[in-house]
Scaffold this motif. Structure first.
Motif, PDB file in Angstrom:
ATOM      1  N   PRO A 116      52.226  39.569  44.539  1.00 22.67           N
ATOM      2  CA  PRO A 116      51.092  40.404  44.934  1.00 22.67           C
ATOM      3  C   PRO A 116      49.910  39.541  45.378  1.00 22.67           C
ATOM      4  O   PRO A 116      49.568  38.541  44.747  1.00 22.67           O
ATOM      5  N   VAL A 117      49.329  39.914  46.474  1.00 25.70           N
ATOM      6  CA  VAL A 117      48.205  39.179  47.038  1.00 25.70           C
ATOM      7  C   VAL A 117      46.937  39.616  46.322  1.00 25.70           C
ATOM      8  O   VAL A 117      46.697  40.802  46.119  1.00 25.70           O
ATOM      9  N   GLN A 118      46.119  38.616  45.937  1.00 24.90           N
ATOM     10  CA  GLN A 118      44.853  38.956  45.299  1.00 24.90           C
ATOM     11  C   GLN A 118      43.923  39.540  46.344  1.00 24.90           C
ATOM     12  O   GLN A 118      43.772  39.004  47.438  1.00 24.90           O
ATOM     13  N   GLN A 119      43.336  40.644  45.983  1.00 28.97           N
ATOM     14  CA  GLN A 119      42.435  41.296  46.927  1.00 28.97           C
ATOM     15  C   GLN A 119      41.049  40.674  46.815  1.00 28.97           C
ATOM     16  O   GLN A 119      40.537  40.443  45.733  1.00 28.97           O
ATOM     17  N   ILE A 120      40.472  40.401  47.960  1.00 29.40           N
ATOM     18  CA  ILE A 120      39.131  39.842  48.020  1.00 29.40           C
ATOM     19  C   ILE A 120      38.148  41.011  47.944  1.00 29.40           C
ATOM     20  O   ILE A 120      38.279  41.985  48.684  1.00 29.40           O
ATOM     21  N   PRO A 121      37.169  40.929  47.030  1.00 33.89           N
ATOM     22  CA  PRO A 121      36.233  42.052  46.926  1.00 33.89           C
ATOM     23  C   PRO A 121      35.446  42.204  48.223  1.00 33.89           C
ATOM     24  O   PRO A 121      35.001  41.221  48.837  1.00 33.89           O
ATOM     25  N   VAL A 122      35.307  43.425  48.640  1.00 26.63           N
ATOM     26  CA  VAL A 122      34.591  43.713  49.871  1.00 26.63           C
ATOM     27  C   VAL A 122      33.127  43.972  49.511  1.00 26.63           C
ATOM     28  O   VAL A 122      32.820  44.798  48.675  1.00 26.63           O
TER      29      VAL A 122
END
Length: 128
Positions: A116-122
């Motif tokens: 799973p790819v870590q999501q970058i906070p928007v």
């Protein structure tokens, strides 16, 4: 793999081309059980099942190739001359369907788990 099982695998003179079911019906059923398990593993995202199906298909292909070779040499064993046995059994030819099966097996044995790819906070533009 499923298409490769229906492609011509062996050419027998006078009789014609045989696919997996022409060679042996039980081997054909085992092959397509492996194909169905591979489809199931692909839909359920089970990489272990996919790899197992790939290696099982390779083992079955090697077993089938050896069985065809031994059967063609054994089929003409009533001839008492070794050169004539080799000549007669040499008339049984392998066809291009084996390459189609192996092309379908290669992606199965090289499949990897998806990390799973870590999501970058928007950050909204108004706060920047």
């Amino acid at each position: 793999m499923a298409v490769g099982g229906m492609c011509p695998l062996v050419h027998v003179p006078i009789i014609g081309n045989w696919n997996y079911f022409g060679i042996d019906q039980s081997l054909g059923i085992i092959f397509y059980v492996i194909v169905v398990l591979a489809f199931l593993g692909a839909f359920l995202n089970k990489t272990g099942l996919l790899r197992f199906c790939g290696w099982a298909a390779i083992a079955l292909v090697i077993l089938t190739l050896a069985a065809v070779w031994f059967k063609s040499h054994d089929y003409f064993s009533f001839i008492h001359f070794k050169k004539l046995i080799n000549l007669a059994s040499g008339m049984v030819k392998y066809k291009w369907g084996w390459f189609v099966i192996l092309a379908g097996v290669l992606p199965l044995i090289t499949v990897r788990k998806t990390v799973p790819v870590q999501q970058i906070p928007v950050v909204p533009l108004s706060e920047a």
